[in-house]
Design a protein around this motif. Structure first.
Motif, PDB file in Angstrom:
ATOM      1  N   PHE A 182       0.844  -1.203   0.000  1.00  0.00           N
ATOM      2  CA  PHE A 182       0.000   0.000   0.000  1.00  0.00           C
ATOM      3  C   PHE A 182       0.883   1.259   0.000  1.00  0.00           C
ATOM      4  N   CYS A 183       1.873   1.242  -0.875  1.00  0.00           N
ATOM      5  CA  CYS A 183       2.838   2.329  -0.936  1.00  0.00           C
ATOM      6  C   CYS A 183       2.466   3.256  -2.105  1.00  0.00           C
ATOM      7  N   PRO A 184       2.029   4.494  -1.831  1.00  0.00           N
ATOM      8  CA  PRO A 184       1.598   5.398  -2.909  1.00  0.00           C
ATOM      9  C   PRO A 184       2.673   5.582  -3.980  1.00  0.00           C
ATOM     10  N   ASP A 185       2.214   5.557  -5.222  1.00  0.00           N
ATOM     11  CA  ASP A 185       3.057   5.708  -6.413  1.00  0.00           C
ATOM     12  C   ASP A 185       4.007   4.534  -6.644  1.00  0.00           C
ATOM     13  N   PHE A 186       3.866   3.486  -5.830  1.00  0.00           N
ATOM     14  CA  PHE A 186       4.673   2.276  -6.041  1.00  0.00           C
ATOM     15  C   PHE A 186       3.756   1.085  -6.313  1.00  0.00           C
ATOM     16  N   THR A 187       2.798   0.872  -5.410  1.00  0.00           N
ATOM     17  CA  THR A 187       1.839  -0.223  -5.618  1.00  0.00           C
ATOM     18  C   THR A 187       0.392   0.278  -5.629  1.00  0.00           C
ATOM     19  N   VAL A 188       0.161   1.514  -5.215  1.00  0.00           N
ATOM     20  CA  VAL A 188      -1.190   2.096  -5.278  1.00  0.00           C
ATOM     21  C   VAL A 188      -1.098   3.522  -5.806  1.00  0.00           C
ATOM     22  N   GLN A 189      -2.229   3.992  -6.325  1.00  0.00           N
ATOM     23  CA  GLN A 189      -2.296   5.353  -6.868  1.00  0.00           C
ATOM     24  C   GLN A 189      -2.267   6.357  -5.723  1.00  0.00           C
ATOM     25  N   SER A 190      -1.392   7.344  -5.821  1.00  0.00           N
ATOM     26  CA  SER A 190      -1.313   8.353  -4.762  1.00  0.00           C
ATOM     27  C   SER A 190      -2.551   9.254  -4.798  1.00  0.00           C
TER      28      SER A 190
END
Length: 799
Positions: free
Chosen positions: A164-172
């Motif tokens: 659940f890391c924004p801009d890595f695995t989820v959309q920020s």
């Protein structure tokens, strides 16, 4: 590319002393040199490369060299694992804002995915990840090693954060880069669930880079869980997987959004999309690998022994509100199982059921353009997931059976069973399909739903018929029994138990299905088959119970079956007059040596097969398959319940054989007669089965033939009279007569309906574990995560 790899990871691995320098100029082995954990310049070379893929890591780090490091330089391997986990923890803490950080996290996860199976295969190393490493408590600002987390816990929590890391695995959700340093600890991951569906209405914009990063992290997570593969199958299923147990505990603050993300990602996936022909050949689908990985992680996290958490049973007449009481299941708390059991909204059930049915039906799709639609391959994982849903959430099971939607699950399962029947490498698929149908058949509503006409034509090499889904079920079961491979014989009891369970509710069998049932009785009641094994006569008891249920409860609409029974009446007379003297038994067994397998003969004409069908194909030579533990007998798999007048089920205690006056088939249960059969039989020194007169007499007296003999006594003279009087040779006239006939007051008092409901036990829990991990082992070939490692849970065999 090759040059870059050659001077980075490969160079580090082979030349920088991780497992030794190899041979020096004078030909002597140079022992490995321990490398200090503080030597960051050395260790960073393993994950600094920007051009590596997971396939490259597997190619450049051979199995022999990992084992060499493990044996020759254990301190270096330990440091490598610790440093790689440390990098993942740092990435999770910082939020991976730079491209370099993202690349380091991916490279570390690939390296750990490669190395972990070789840690697990060595018993001396297996506890390594559950030990604390000096200074590992720094995440909480403490250097006190007593408060340090084991390495495994740090790794699992870092993976959960990174998913659940924004801009890595989820959309920020950030509008600008002003608040760049978004604190990962204050992030509410429930706002970042990957897909709309259960408990989440917003469907994020697809991002193939996020999908690929999630897939890599889930593969590492699955590799962490795979320690179970390296432990031999235990007789009791109480052994919990510590990796799964921790990950699914309250320690993981992302447990709910991650469970929801995995479930929704699987159930929302549509492989056909807009249906553009051949689109899967033109564009890469980055979602499919993620969906496969999500399905595999989901079923492993749900590997929890349901027998220990006494979940209430729900028959077709109740609403299943008892599931409200399972907030605190006994035994180790598994939040994923808990969340699954508490789903209760109808729209959520509809979403899950439609999604699984759509994916299971995908391989059945027929189009005018050959190979124009994408065919998914993860149907076995979907079947395990469906099983877990029904097992842990009785409200879901009730919902499935409430409408005809259950048939959208039934038809694909019958397709897979028929398609896999000749392939020994897919015997596990046969078992899971039959287990699901056994579970469903224990509920009255399933039998009722089977009366829906079968109109959608699925490409199967079975006879064409006009009828219901019940006809389809019987015709496919007949095909499995008569033309499946030898290893399916233990499933015959299960297949016939399913037919027995649904038989009281079948309103009108087609002539094709009726003939198939009579053909099975004819094959199973040959004397040499009855006498050749201790349990073969159970199959005859099951079939007689089917006929009795239909005659007693559904006589009016079943003229086809009644006519088939009249035509094959000699089979019933032969059973009634079964020889029991030793010379006759010996003669029957002698006939066995000359005769072929009884079920390979097809005395009834198969007729035309369905359009577009293809015969069941055996496994390709060289196909790998994994072994399975033995499944419990039908008596251990099921418990008997009696249907009361109001339609509810009442569990029955095992009845002693002599307590029944009418000799109904219920008395001939394997569990009740096994010891008696052994006592009445004789065994040669080689352990070969040898039937005796006493043994045959012990069960012949209980054959439930009264109802059928009474039917024949009444109807045969009437049918013969019509034929003589009218000179009939056309069976349609006879069928018309039988349709309007009645046996009210002429048959024995109807026996109570007995249902054999599936019951969970340690044996089936162990079977599911070995089957599930066997599927995951064989499906992960790119990269081959576990290939050529020393797994203990099952054996890998070549067909």
């Amino acid at each position: 590319m090759a040059y870059l790899l050659g001077v980075s990871l490969a160079t580090c691995w082979a030349n920088y002393g991780l497992f030794g320098k190899g041979l020096c100029n004078c030909g002597h082995w140079v022992p490995p040199q321990p490398v200090e954990a503080t030597d960051d310049a050395f260790w960073d070379q393993f994950w600094a490369d920007t051009a590596t893929s997971v396939q490259d890591v597997f190619a450049l780090v051979p199995a022999a060299e990992i084992r060499a490091v493990r044996e020759e330089s254990p301190s270096n391997l330990a440091t490598l694992c610790y440093k790689a986990v440390e990098k993942l923890v740092q990435g999770a803490e910082s939020g991976c804002h730079s491209e370099k950080e993202k690349q380091i996290v991916l490279n570390c996860s690939r390296l750990l995915t490669r190395v972990l199976p070789y840690i697990f295969e060595d018993p001396d190393w297996r506890g390594f990840f559950w030990s604390t490493v000096p200074g590992a408590g720094r995440g909480e600002g403490e250097d006190d090693d007593e408060n340090a987390r084991p390495l495994a816990e740090s790794l699992l929590l870092a993976i959960a954060d990174l998913l659940f890391c924004p801009d890595f695995t989820v959309q920020s959700h950030r509008r600008s880069t002003v608040d760049l340093a978004e604190d990962m600890h204050s992030l509410d991951s429930c706002e970042y669930i990957w897909e709309a569906g259960v408990g989440f209405a917003h469907s994020p914009q697809p991002n193939y880079i996020h999908d690929m990063n999630r897939t890599e992290l889930l593969k590492l997570l699955l590799t962490c869980f795979s320690e179970a593969m390296y432990l031999p199958p235990a007789p009791d299923s109480g052994s919990t997987n510590p990796w799964v147990q921790f990950f699914c505990s309250t320690e993981n603050r992302h447990a709910l959004p991650l469970f929801t993300s995995l479930l929704n990602t699987v159930c929302a996936y549509d492989p056909v999309g807009y249906g553009i022909p051949y689109n899967h050949l033109l564009f890469s689908d980055y979602r499919e690998p993620l969906v496969e990985e999500a399905a595999q992680v989901l079923i492993v996290t749900l590997d929890h022994d349901s027998a220990s958490s006494a979940s209430p049973t729900v028959d077709g007449t109740t609403t299943g509100t008892a599931m409200d009481d399972v907030d605190q299941p006994p035994g180790p708390e598994n939040l994923f199982v808990n969340y699954l059991s508490r789903i209760h909204r109808e729209e959520d059930f509809q979403f899950i059921l439609k999604g699984i049915a759509r994916l299971l039906s995908n391989p059945l799709l027929q189009t005018y353009l050959p190979n124009s639609t994408k065919k998914i391959q993860f149907h076995q994982e979907l079947l395990v997931l469906f099983w877990k849903l029904c097992d842990f959430n009785k409200k879901f099971l009730f919902f499935v059976l409430k409408s005809s939607d259950v048939l959208d699950i039934l038809v694909p399962i019958l397709y897979f069973l028929n398609d896999a029947r000749a392939d020994q490498s897919r015997v596990g698929l046969m078992h899971i399909g039959v287990f699901i149908l056994l579970l469903l058949s224990g509920e009255r509503n399933f039998g009722v739903r089977l009366n829906k006409p079968y109109s959608v034509r699925v490409p199967m090499d079975i006879p064409v018929f006009t009828g219901t889904h019940a006809d389809l079920l019987i015709v496919v079961f007949h095909k499995i029994i008569t033309s499946g491979h030898q290893r399916l014989q233990p499933l015959f009891d299960c297949l016939l138990t399913i037919v027995v369970n649904v038989s009281p509710y079948l309103k009108s069998l087609s002539m094709v299905a009726a003939n198939k049932l009579l053909h099975l009785l004819e094959a199973f009641s040959t004397t040499w088959f009855l006498f050749s094994a201790a349990q073969n006569h159970h199959l005859v008891f099951f079939l007689l119970e089917v006929f009795n249920n239909i005659i007693q409860y559904q006589f009016d609409g079943n003229s086809n079956l009644v006519y088939a029974i009249i035509r094959k009446r000699s089979v019933f007379h032969q059973l009634a007059n079964l020889p029991t003297d030793p010379p006759a038994i010996h003669k029957a067994l002698q006939r066995r040596r000359k005769a072929p397998e009884p079920l390979s003969r097809t005395s009834s004409q198969e007729g035309a097969s369905m359009e577009g069908s293809r015969p069941a194909a055996p496994a390709e030579p060289g196909t790998l398959k994994t072994s399975l533990v033995a499944t419990p007998g039908i008596d251990k798999l099921t418990e008997k319940s009696q249907v009361s007048e109001d339609g509810t089920l009442r569990s029955l205690e095992p009845v002693p054989p002599e307590s029944s006056a009418d000799g109904s088939p219920a008395e001939e249960e394997p569990s009740q007669t096994w010891r008696e059969q052994r006592r009445l039989s004789s065994a040669s020194a080689s352990g070969q089965w040898s039937p005796t007169s006493e043994w045959v007499l012990s069960w012949k007296a209980k054959l439930p033939l009264q109802t059928i003999m009474r039917l024949l006594q009444v109807l045969v003279p009437q049918v013969e009279k019509i034929c003589i009087d009218k000179g009939l040779t056309d069976e349609s006239e006879i069928l018309r007569f039988l349709q309007h006939g009645t046996l009210v007051g002429l048959l024995p008092v109807p026996h109570p309906i007995l249902i054999r409901k599936y019951q969970a036990n340690a044996g089936t829990a162990m079977w599911f574990r070995t089957y599930m991990w066997g599927v995951i082992y064989l499906r992960n070939v790119d990269p081959p995560v576990w290939y050529d490692t020393d797994v203990k849970l099952f054996e890998i065999q070549r067909v």
